[in-house]
Design a protein around this motif. Structure first.
Motif, PDB file in Angstrom:
ATOM      1  N   LYS A   5      13.743  -4.417 -29.869  1.00 35.98           N
ATOM      2  CA  LYS A   5      14.552  -5.607 -29.592  1.00 35.98           C
ATOM      3  C   LYS A   5      14.158  -6.688 -30.581  1.00 35.98           C
ATOM      4  O   LYS A   5      12.972  -6.999 -30.736  1.00 35.98           O
ATOM      5  CB  LYS A   5      14.328  -6.090 -28.163  1.00 35.98           C
ATOM      6  N   MET A   6      15.144  -7.281 -31.249  1.00 35.99           N
ATOM      7  CA  MET A   6      14.884  -8.293 -32.279  1.00 35.99           C
ATOM      8  C   MET A   6      15.704  -9.540 -31.981  1.00 35.99           C
ATOM      9  O   MET A   6      16.828  -9.449 -31.476  1.00 35.99           O
ATOM     10  CB  MET A   6      15.290  -7.762 -33.665  1.00 35.99           C
ATOM     11  N   VAL A   7      15.142 -10.699 -32.312  1.00 34.70           N
ATOM     12  CA  VAL A   7      15.874 -11.966 -32.193  1.00 34.70           C
ATOM     13  C   VAL A   7      15.700 -12.761 -33.484  1.00 34.70           C
ATOM     14  O   VAL A   7      14.659 -12.703 -34.132  1.00 34.70           O
ATOM     15  CB  VAL A   7      15.398 -12.814 -30.985  1.00 34.70           C
ATOM     16  N   THR A   8      16.739 -13.503 -33.833  1.00 34.49           N
ATOM     17  CA  THR A   8      16.678 -14.377 -35.004  1.00 34.49           C
ATOM     18  C   THR A   8      15.797 -15.569 -34.673  1.00 34.49           C
ATOM     19  O   THR A   8      15.975 -16.211 -33.641  1.00 34.49           O
ATOM     20  CB  THR A   8      18.090 -14.903 -35.368  1.00 34.49           C
ATOM     21  N   VAL A   9      14.842 -15.881 -35.560  1.00 35.59           N
ATOM     22  CA  VAL A   9      14.018 -17.073 -35.362  1.00 35.59           C
ATOM     23  C   VAL A   9      14.252 -18.116 -36.445  1.00 35.59           C
ATOM     24  O   VAL A   9      13.958 -19.287 -36.237  1.00 35.59           O
ATOM     25  CB  VAL A   9      12.508 -16.749 -35.238  1.00 35.59           C
ATOM     26  N   SER A  10      14.793 -17.695 -37.598  1.00 38.18           N
ATOM     27  CA  SER A  10      15.125 -18.686 -38.623  1.00 38.18           C
ATOM     28  C   SER A  10      16.031 -18.079 -39.679  1.00 38.18           C
ATOM     29  O   SER A  10      16.100 -16.861 -39.840  1.00 38.18           O
ATOM     30  CB  SER A  10      13.864 -19.251 -39.290  1.00 38.18           C
ATOM     31  N   SER A  11      16.726 -18.973 -40.345  1.00 37.25           N
ATOM     32  CA  SER A  11      17.461 -18.580 -41.553  1.00 37.25           C
ATOM     33  C   SER A  11      16.934 -19.472 -42.657  1.00 37.25           C
ATOM     34  O   SER A  11      16.799 -20.685 -42.481  1.00 37.25           O
ATOM     35  CB  SER A  11      18.966 -18.743 -41.371  1.00 37.25           C
ATOM     36  N   ASP A  12      16.572 -18.848 -43.750  1.00 39.92           N
ATOM     37  CA  ASP A  12      16.040 -19.600 -44.877  1.00 39.92           C
ATOM     38  C   ASP A  12      17.196 -20.037 -45.766  1.00 39.92           C
ATOM     39  O   ASP A  12      18.358 -19.891 -45.397  1.00 39.92           O
ATOM     40  CB  ASP A  12      15.030 -18.748 -45.651  1.00 39.92           C
ATOM     41  N   LYS A  13      16.867 -20.523 -46.909  1.00 38.54           N
ATOM     42  CA  LYS A  13      17.862 -21.043 -47.842  1.00 38.54           C
ATOM     43  C   LYS A  13      19.041 -20.073 -47.996  1.00 38.54           C
ATOM     44  O   LYS A  13      18.854 -18.894 -48.287  1.00 38.54           O
ATOM     45  CB  LYS A  13      17.187 -21.260 -49.188  1.00 38.54           C
ATOM     46  N   ILE A  14      20.228 -20.581 -47.775  1.00 43.45           N
ATOM     47  CA  ILE A  14      21.445 -19.803 -47.975  1.00 43.45           C
ATOM     48  C   ILE A  14      22.188 -20.439 -49.139  1.00 43.45           C
ATOM     49  O   ILE A  14      22.544 -21.613 -49.082  1.00 43.45           O
ATOM     50  CB  ILE A  14      22.314 -19.763 -46.704  1.00 43.45           C
ATOM     51  N   ASP A  15      22.352 -19.669 -50.202  1.00 42.86           N
ATOM     52  CA  ASP A  15      23.010 -20.165 -51.411  1.00 42.86           C
ATOM     53  C   ASP A  15      24.445 -19.678 -51.473  1.00 42.86           C
ATOM     54  O   ASP A  15      24.696 -18.474 -51.537  1.00 42.86           O
ATOM     55  CB  ASP A  15      22.266 -19.688 -52.666  1.00 42.86           C
ATOM     56  N   PHE A  16      25.364 -20.631 -51.464  1.00 42.13           N
ATOM     57  CA  PHE A  16      26.782 -20.333 -51.635  1.00 42.13           C
ATOM     58  C   PHE A  16      27.096 -20.520 -53.119  1.00 42.13           C
ATOM     59  O   PHE A  16      27.279 -21.643 -53.582  1.00 42.13           O
ATOM     60  CB  PHE A  16      27.631 -21.272 -50.778  1.00 42.13           C
ATOM     61  N   LYS A  17      27.148 -19.430 -53.867  1.00 42.33           N
ATOM     62  CA  LYS A  17      27.317 -19.502 -55.320  1.00 42.33           C
ATOM     63  C   LYS A  17      28.783 -19.498 -55.740  1.00 42.33           C
ATOM     64  O   LYS A  17      29.137 -20.066 -56.762  1.00 42.33           O
ATOM     65  CB  LYS A  17      26.582 -18.343 -55.983  1.00 42.33           C
ATOM     66  N   LYS A  18      29.618 -18.835 -54.970  1.00 42.90           N
ATOM     67  CA  LYS A  18      31.049 -18.734 -55.283  1.00 42.90           C
ATOM     68  C   LYS A  18      31.842 -18.887 -53.991  1.00 42.90           C
ATOM     69  O   LYS A  18      31.430 -18.384 -52.958  1.00 42.90           O
ATOM     70  CB  LYS A  18      31.383 -17.355 -55.865  1.00 42.90           C
ATOM     71  N   PRO A  19      32.996 -19.552 -54.046  1.00 42.92           N
ATOM     72  CA  PRO A  19      33.858 -19.567 -52.853  1.00 42.92           C
ATOM     73  C   PRO A  19      34.429 -18.172 -52.620  1.00 42.92           C
ATOM     74  O   PRO A  19      34.590 -17.394 -53.559  1.00 42.92           O
ATOM     75  CB  PRO A  19      34.951 -20.571 -53.224  1.00 42.92           C
TER      76      PRO A  19
END
Length: 129
Positions: free
Chosen positions: A53-67
């Motif tokens: 069983k896994m749960v999300t604890v964080s999201s690190d830097k998310i880079d949106f490079k292209k639309p």
């Protein structure tokens, strides 16, 4: 199974078509929708790797490079990048493909951290054979 083989066997690939109902007024995929899809792929990857069983604890830097325009196909690829005692990091990349030619480019990259939990929602050790 070796750690490298386990990581390779847990790589997760999901394809989606980007339709107008998932886009903003610029006719590109909503950022929040992209993040939701990425978290889902990361969750599947972490679960396939650990089989716990896994749960999300964080999201690190998310880079949106292209639309990501409507009328394209996207591929989300999740891969384990770090293994701790109770946590796993998963990188998710989103690639854009044109529907009617072979153009493909990376649009978004992000990393998500998951923790293994027991039935009491307490962090537990990730079991690696």
């Amino acid at each position: 199974m070796s750690l490298e083989k386990r990581i390779e066997s847990s790589i997760t690939r999901v394809f989606k078509a980007v339709f107008p109902n998932t886009t903003n007024h610029y006719d590109t995929l909503f950022g929040g929708t992209a993040m939701q899809l990425m978290d889902e792929v990361a969750f599947i990857t972490a679960t396939r790797f650990s089989r716990q069983k896994m749960v999300t604890v964080s999201s690190d830097k998310i880079d949106f490079k292209k639309p990501i325009p409507h009328g394209t196909i996207i591929e989300l690829i999740g891969k384990v990048t770090y293994l701790g005692n109770t946590s796993i990091k998963v990188r998710v990349d989103i690639f854009i493909e044109k529907m009617y030619n072979d153009t493909r480019e990376k649009a978004v990259t992000g990393e998500f951290t998951f923790v293994a939990i027991d039935e009491n929602k307490t962090a537990v050790k990730i079991i690696v054979d």
